[in-house]
Enzyme design. Structure first.
Site, PDB file in Angstrom:
ATOM      1  CB  SER A 141      -0.899   0.021   1.243  1.00 24.92           C
ATOM      2  OG  SER A 141      -1.594   1.255   1.364  1.00 24.92           O
ATOM      3  CE1 TYR A 163      -3.791  -2.162   5.315  1.00 21.67           C
ATOM      4  CE2 TYR A 163      -3.196   0.007   4.495  1.00 21.67           C
ATOM      5  CZ  TYR A 163      -3.625  -1.280   4.264  1.00 21.67           C
ATOM      6  OH  TYR A 163      -3.877  -1.696   2.977  1.00 21.67           O
TER       7      TYR A 163
END
Length: 245
Positions: free
Chosen positions: A138, A151
Site C-alpha cells: 500500500s 496498517y
C-alpha cells in the site's frame, strides 16, 4: 496455459484480477477464508473463460497451515506462473492504539502472514526458475501517518521484505512485484467519503496484470500516487509533525 494462484481471493481487487486472467483462459487456483464466497467466484470465473478453477480455504494467520494449502495449489496447477497475495484488513487505528492485542493481531494479518506466505512460496518459485510473485502492499507503507500508522507499518514491512526477496530471486528468473494501491472503492472502504483520488478495483486489477506482464518491480496504482508519495516522503519531519494526514 497461464497458471495463476490467488491468495485472499475473495477481496474485491483479487476477484477483479482473477476475472482478467479468466478472460485469458488461465487455469486458476483460489485461496481464501470464506468457502461459499470462493465457490461463487470459482463458478463465475469458469463462465468468464477460465480453463479451470479450483479453490481451498485458509486462515492466513494459521502459519502452520500455509504449506499444505500451497502444496495443494502447486499440485493442482502443476507449477505456478503468477502468484498474487491480496489478503488484508483495514484496521481501526484508534482501537489499535488502545489495545496491544488488537494492534498485534492486525499487524499479523497485514504484515506477518504475508511475509510468511512469501517465505514459503519463494523456494517453490526458485525451483521453477520462473514466475511472478505479486504482493499487494500500500502507499500507506511509504510513510507513517497518524491516521493509519499500524496498517502503514505492516505494509512497510511487506514492501521492505519484498524488496529484499526481489533481489534474491531475480538471478533465478523470478520477479517479485510490489503493488502499492492508493484509495480503492471496495466493501472494506464503504464507509469512507469518496473523491477524485479513489479508484475502482477493476482499474487496480488492470494495472496489476499489466505490471506482471511487463516484469515491473514496484507499481503505484493508479500511477498518480507515485508523485504524490514522492512529495509526502520528502516533507521534512519538523513540518510533517505539524500537519494532519
Amino acid at each position: 496455459m497461464l497458471r495463476v494462484l490467488i491468495i485472499g481471493a475473495t477481496s474485491a481487487i483479487a476477484e477483479a484480477t482473477a476475472r482478467r486472467y479468466a478472460q485469458r483462459g488461465a487455469r486458476i487456483f483460489l485461496i481464501g477464508r470464506n468457502a461459499s464466497r470462493l465457490h461463487a467466484i470459482r463458478d463465475d470465473l469458469r463462465v468468464r473463460g477460465a480453463a479451470d478453477v479450483s479453490c481451498d480455504t485458509l486462515e492466513v494467520n494459521d502459519l502452520a497451515a500455509h504449506a499444505g494449502a500451497l502444496d495443494q495449489a502447486w499440485q493442482w496447477l502443476n507449477g505456478v506462473d503468477v502468484v498474487l497475495i491480496a489478503h488484508g484488513t483495514l484496521p481501526d487505528q484508534t482501537a489499535c492504539e488502545t489495545s496491544v492485542q488488537t494492534a498485534m493481531a492486525e499487524f499479523a494479518t497485514n504484515g506477518t502472514s504475508t511475509i510468511a506466505l512469501m517465505t514459503a512460496i519463494a523456494p517453490r518459485m526458485e525451483a521453477q526458475r520462473s514466475g511472478v510473485l505479486a504482493v499487494i502492499s500500500s502507499v500507506a507503507g511509504d510513510r507513517g501517518r497518524q491516521s493509519n500508522y499500524l496498517y502503514g507499518a505492516a505494509k512497510a514491512a511487506v514492501s521492505t521484505f519484498a524488496s529484499g526477496l526481489r533481489q534474491r530471486l531475480a538471478k533465478g528468473g523470478v520477479n517479485v512485484l510490489t503493488i502499492k494501491p492508493g484509495f480503492v472503492d471496495t466493501p472494506m472502504t464503504r464507509d469512507f467519503p469518496k473523491g477524485a483520488l479513489w479508484a475502482k478495483p477493476e482499474a487496480i486489477a488492470r494495472g496489476i496484470v499489466r505490471a506482471a506482464d511487463r516484469g515491473r518491480s514496484v507499481v503505484y496504482l493508479p500511477g498518480f500516487w507515485l508523485p504524490i508519495m514522492l512529495i509526502i516522503r520528502h516533507i521534512p519531519e519538523f513540518i510533517f509533525k505539524r500537519i494532519k494526514l
